[in-house]
Design a protein around this motif. Structure first.
Motif, PDB file in Angstrom:
ATOM      1  N   THR A 168     -19.197  12.473 -37.457  1.00  0.00           N
ATOM      2  CA  THR A 168     -18.252  11.588 -37.584  1.00  0.00           C
ATOM      3  C   THR A 168     -18.672  10.944 -35.989  1.00  0.00           C
ATOM      4  OG1 THR A 168     -16.082  11.519 -39.005  1.00  0.00           O
ATOM      5  CG2 THR A 168     -15.280  10.548 -36.995  1.00  0.00           C
ATOM      6  N   LEU A 169     -18.220  11.602 -34.794  1.00  0.00           N
ATOM      7  CA  LEU A 169     -19.000  11.724 -33.272  1.00  0.00           C
ATOM      8  C   LEU A 169     -20.287  10.975 -34.078  1.00  0.00           C
ATOM      9  CD1 LEU A 169     -17.739  14.455 -31.672  1.00  0.00           C
ATOM     10  CD2 LEU A 169     -17.219  12.122 -31.511  1.00  0.00           C
ATOM     11  N   ALA A 170     -20.725  11.062 -33.921  1.00  0.00           N
ATOM     12  CA  ALA A 170     -22.417  10.617 -34.154  1.00  0.00           C
ATOM     13  C   ALA A 170     -22.842   9.288 -34.563  1.00  0.00           C
ATOM     14  CB  ALA A 170     -23.027  11.123 -35.301  1.00  0.00           C
ATOM     15  N   ILE A 171     -21.589   8.834 -35.738  1.00  0.00           N
ATOM     16  CA  ILE A 171     -21.359   7.348 -36.186  1.00  0.00           C
ATOM     17  C   ILE A 171     -21.168   6.232 -34.492  1.00  0.00           C
ATOM     18  CG2 ILE A 171     -19.599   5.291 -36.925  1.00  0.00           C
ATOM     19  CD1 ILE A 171     -19.021   7.984 -38.703  1.00  0.00           C
ATOM     20  N   ALA A 172     -20.228   6.698 -34.026  1.00  0.00           N
ATOM     21  CA  ALA A 172     -20.302   6.259 -32.643  1.00  0.00           C
ATOM     22  C   ALA A 172     -21.513   6.506 -31.221  1.00  0.00           C
ATOM     23  CB  ALA A 172     -18.595   6.231 -32.069  1.00  0.00           C
ATOM     24  N   LEU A 173     -21.481   7.219 -31.259  1.00  0.00           N
ATOM     25  CA  LEU A 173     -22.787   8.163 -30.360  1.00  0.00           C
ATOM     26  C   LEU A 173     -24.027   7.819 -30.649  1.00  0.00           C
ATOM     27  CD1 LEU A 173     -23.012  10.030 -27.576  1.00  0.00           C
ATOM     28  CD2 LEU A 173     -23.332  11.805 -29.287  1.00  0.00           C
ATOM     29  N   LEU A 174     -24.381   7.903 -32.061  1.00  0.00           N
ATOM     30  CA  LEU A 174     -26.349   7.561 -32.442  1.00  0.00           C
ATOM     31  C   LEU A 174     -26.143   5.756 -31.941  1.00  0.00           C
ATOM     32  CD1 LEU A 174     -26.223  10.325 -32.892  1.00  0.00           C
ATOM     33  CD2 LEU A 174     -27.837  10.021 -34.655  1.00  0.00           C
ATOM     34  N   PRO A 175     -25.421   5.098 -32.398  1.00  0.00           N
ATOM     35  CA  PRO A 175     -25.691   3.520 -31.827  1.00  0.00           C
ATOM     36  C   PRO A 175     -25.563   3.601 -30.987  1.00  0.00           C
ATOM     37  CG  PRO A 175     -24.645   3.797 -34.043  1.00  0.00           C
ATOM     38  CD  PRO A 175     -24.413   5.286 -33.686  1.00  0.00           C
ATOM     39  N   ALA A 176     -24.553   3.729 -29.438  1.00  0.00           N
ATOM     40  CA  ALA A 176     -24.766   4.272 -28.473  1.00  0.00           C
ATOM     41  C   ALA A 176     -25.907   4.460 -27.523  1.00  0.00           C
ATOM     42  CB  ALA A 176     -23.959   4.627 -27.785  1.00  0.00           C
ATOM     43  N   LEU A 177     -27.377   5.481 -28.667  1.00  0.00           N
ATOM     44  CA  LEU A 177     -28.450   5.469 -27.478  1.00  0.00           C
ATOM     45  C   LEU A 177     -29.332   5.586 -28.132  1.00  0.00           C
ATOM     46  CD1 LEU A 177     -27.420   9.567 -28.298  1.00  0.00           C
ATOM     47  CD2 LEU A 177     -27.452   7.969 -25.681  1.00  0.00           C
ATOM     48  N   ARG A 178     -29.283   4.462 -29.219  1.00  0.00           N
ATOM     49  CA  ARG A 178     -30.330   3.095 -29.845  1.00  0.00           C
ATOM     50  C   ARG A 178     -31.732   3.512 -28.761  1.00  0.00           C
ATOM     51  NH1 ARG A 178     -30.353  -1.436 -33.702  1.00  0.00           N
ATOM     52  NH2 ARG A 178     -33.007  -1.623 -33.411  1.00  0.00           N
ATOM     53  N   PRO A 179     -30.186   1.612 -28.050  1.00  0.00           N
ATOM     54  CA  PRO A 179     -30.613   1.371 -26.687  1.00  0.00           C
ATOM     55  C   PRO A 179     -32.159   1.962 -25.711  1.00  0.00           C
ATOM     56  CG  PRO A 179     -28.992   1.112 -27.060  1.00  0.00           C
ATOM     57  CD  PRO A 179     -28.915   1.684 -27.889  1.00  0.00           C
ATOM     58  N   LEU A 181     -32.876   5.091 -26.402  1.00  0.00           N
ATOM     59  CA  LEU A 181     -33.776   5.527 -26.532  1.00  0.00           C
ATOM     60  C   LEU A 181     -35.543   4.429 -27.350  1.00  0.00           C
ATOM     61  CD1 LEU A 181     -32.560   8.213 -28.338  1.00  0.00           C
ATOM     62  CD2 LEU A 181     -33.099   8.235 -26.956  1.00  0.00           C
ATOM     63  N   GLY A 182     -34.800   3.004 -27.202  1.00  0.00           N
ATOM     64  CA  GLY A 182     -36.119   2.129 -27.262  1.00  0.00           C
ATOM     65  C   GLY A 182     -36.559   2.224 -29.017  1.00  0.00           C
ATOM     66  N   LEU A 183     -35.873   2.817 -29.814  1.00  0.00           N
ATOM     67  CA  LEU A 183     -35.962   2.751 -30.949  1.00  0.00           C
ATOM     68  C   LEU A 183     -36.461   1.330 -32.015  1.00  0.00           C
ATOM     69  CD1 LEU A 183     -34.058   6.015 -32.076  1.00  0.00           C
ATOM     70  CD2 LEU A 183     -36.161   6.168 -31.720  1.00  0.00           C
ATOM     71  N   ASP A 184     -37.044   0.837 -32.946  1.00  0.00           N
ATOM     72  CA  ASP A 184     -36.287  -0.494 -33.258  1.00  0.00           C
ATOM     73  C   ASP A 184     -36.014   0.554 -34.707  1.00  0.00           C
ATOM     74  OD1 ASP A 184     -37.885   1.293 -35.545  1.00  0.00           O
ATOM     75  OD2 ASP A 184     -39.914   0.016 -34.922  1.00  0.00           O
ATOM     76  N   THR A 185     -35.585  -0.715 -35.662  1.00  0.00           N
ATOM     77  CA  THR A 185     -34.141  -0.436 -36.297  1.00  0.00           C
ATOM     78  C   THR A 185     -34.961   0.554 -37.232  1.00  0.00           C
ATOM     79  OG1 THR A 185     -35.664  -2.132 -38.308  1.00  0.00           O
ATOM     80  CG2 THR A 185     -33.660  -3.038 -37.187  1.00  0.00           C
TER      81      THR A 185
END
Length: 358
Positions: A168-179, A181-185
């Motif tokens: 459940t924490l990952a649902i909020a945390l990973l999208p926040a870390l995406r920019p 880390l510079g990951l594309d879709t």
């Protein structure tokens, strides 16, 4: 006699099963109103809340048999139905590099987590159950591993709660870390699929980045699911060997067999895991209609939801607070390690220009 047993069993189990079914319906409504909350996650939380409420002892006794049926038998049916989501053709399309990295991540995090849990002396089978849940496929893997290790419901409940918490924490945390880390879709989809636990949590996390991320995440995640059978079989071999060593030690000490409390160990590969493998093969080689696959998906979510409510209802918040500290440490370390290893795999795939990542 048999004619009387069926109605008696139905009366005994129907209150708990009915409660689990009602809880699943409520979880579906919650997920519909708040899409960020997966249905299965809501089922676990509702079960924990039910256990925390001050119900009368007669109420708990009334629903206990049915909830026990849900937590064990329905969970195993859900594992079988999970196989219909998995096609070996889609997995092969990832390519050998990505496949190899996913297998390596699962194996490394499984044994690392298992080792950390044993080092911190987690009770019962919690070490191997947390390892299975975090490295393979969340609650489904925990249920499968519990079947081969003869884990108690009390050992199973804590890993289920922890995998739900971290997912459940990952649902909020990973999208926040995406920019950051510079990951594309597509890269984000691979990271999510390789590091988040339950399939529902993967979908809830990846869909935030769009259809491409979701498609990649689901295929990568289902590749981890494919590791369920070999890892359960391996754990069964280890558990059987440990039993033989213990029996030999007891025999050398001159203890009679009846004093050693010997019991028959379950098969190294439980029947429901064999069913999972059969479902995978059917999905891969038999042309199944979209209607059948959709029905199997709905059925899997239903039985897993009811099972997770039953497991959640067996969690005592007080006991979890008093004894779950070490398990939480193991879970958080495992989650961090799998996230880091998965990010490293994404970077390797990017450097290699893997076609599956677009």
């Amino acid at each position: 006699m048999n004619n009387l047993q069926v109605p008696t069993a139905f009366r005994r189990n129907s209150p708990g099963l009915g409660l689990a079914l009602a809880a699943f319906a409520l979880a579906v409504l919650i997920s519909f109103l708040v899409p960020a909350i997966p249905t299965l996650t809501a089922c676990v939380v509702l079960g924990i809340l039910f256990a925390a409420l001050p119900w009368r002892g007669s109420v708990r006794a009334e629903v206990k048999p049915g909830l026990a049926i849900a937590a064990r038998r329905l969970l195993r049916i859900g594992v079988v139905l999970l196989g219909f989501k998995l096609s070996l053709v889609n997995i092969a399309e990832l390519g050998w590099l990505v496949l190899g990295m996913i297998v390596a991540i699962v194996v490394i995090t499984f044994f690392f987590t298992w080792g950390i849990g044993r080092m911190l002396r987690l009770p019962g089978q919690q070490s191997v159950l947390i390892a299975a849940g975090f490295s393979i496929c969340g609650a489904s893997a925990i249920g499968a591993m519990a079947g081969v290790t003869r884990a108690k419901d009390s050992d199973t409940a804590t890993p289920i709660a922890l995998v739900t918490l971290c997912g459940t924490l990952a649902i909020a945390l990973l999208p926040a870390l995406r920019p950051l880390l510079g990951l594309d879709t597509a890269e984000f989809g691979m990271w999510v699929g390789a590091s988040v636990h339950d399939v529902g949590q993967v979908v809830a996390t990846a869909q935030i980045a769009g259809a491409t991320a979701l498609a990649v995440a689901v295929v990568v995640k289902l590749t981890r699911v494919a590791m369920l059978a070999p890892m359960v079989a391996l754990a069964g071999v280890v558990a059987a060997r440990a039993d033989r060593v213990q029996a030999a030690a007891a025999s050398a000490a001159g203890e009679p067999a009846t004093d050693r409390g010997e019991v028959k160990r379950p098969a190294i590969l439980p029947l429901f895991v064999v069913g999972f493998l059969a479902a995978v093969l059917v999905r891969t080689f038999v042309p199944l209609s979209d209607g059948f696959l959709e029905a199997a998906a709905y059925g899997q979510e239903l039985v897993l939801g009811m099972a997770l409510f039953g497991l959640g209802a067996s969690i005592s918040i007080g006991n979890l607070v008093r004894t779950g500290g070490r398990a939480l440490v193991v879970a958080l370390i495992s989650w961090a390690v799998i996230a880091l290893l998965s990010y490293g795999a994404v970077e390797i795939a990017r450097a290699a220009g893997v076609a599956a990542l677009g």
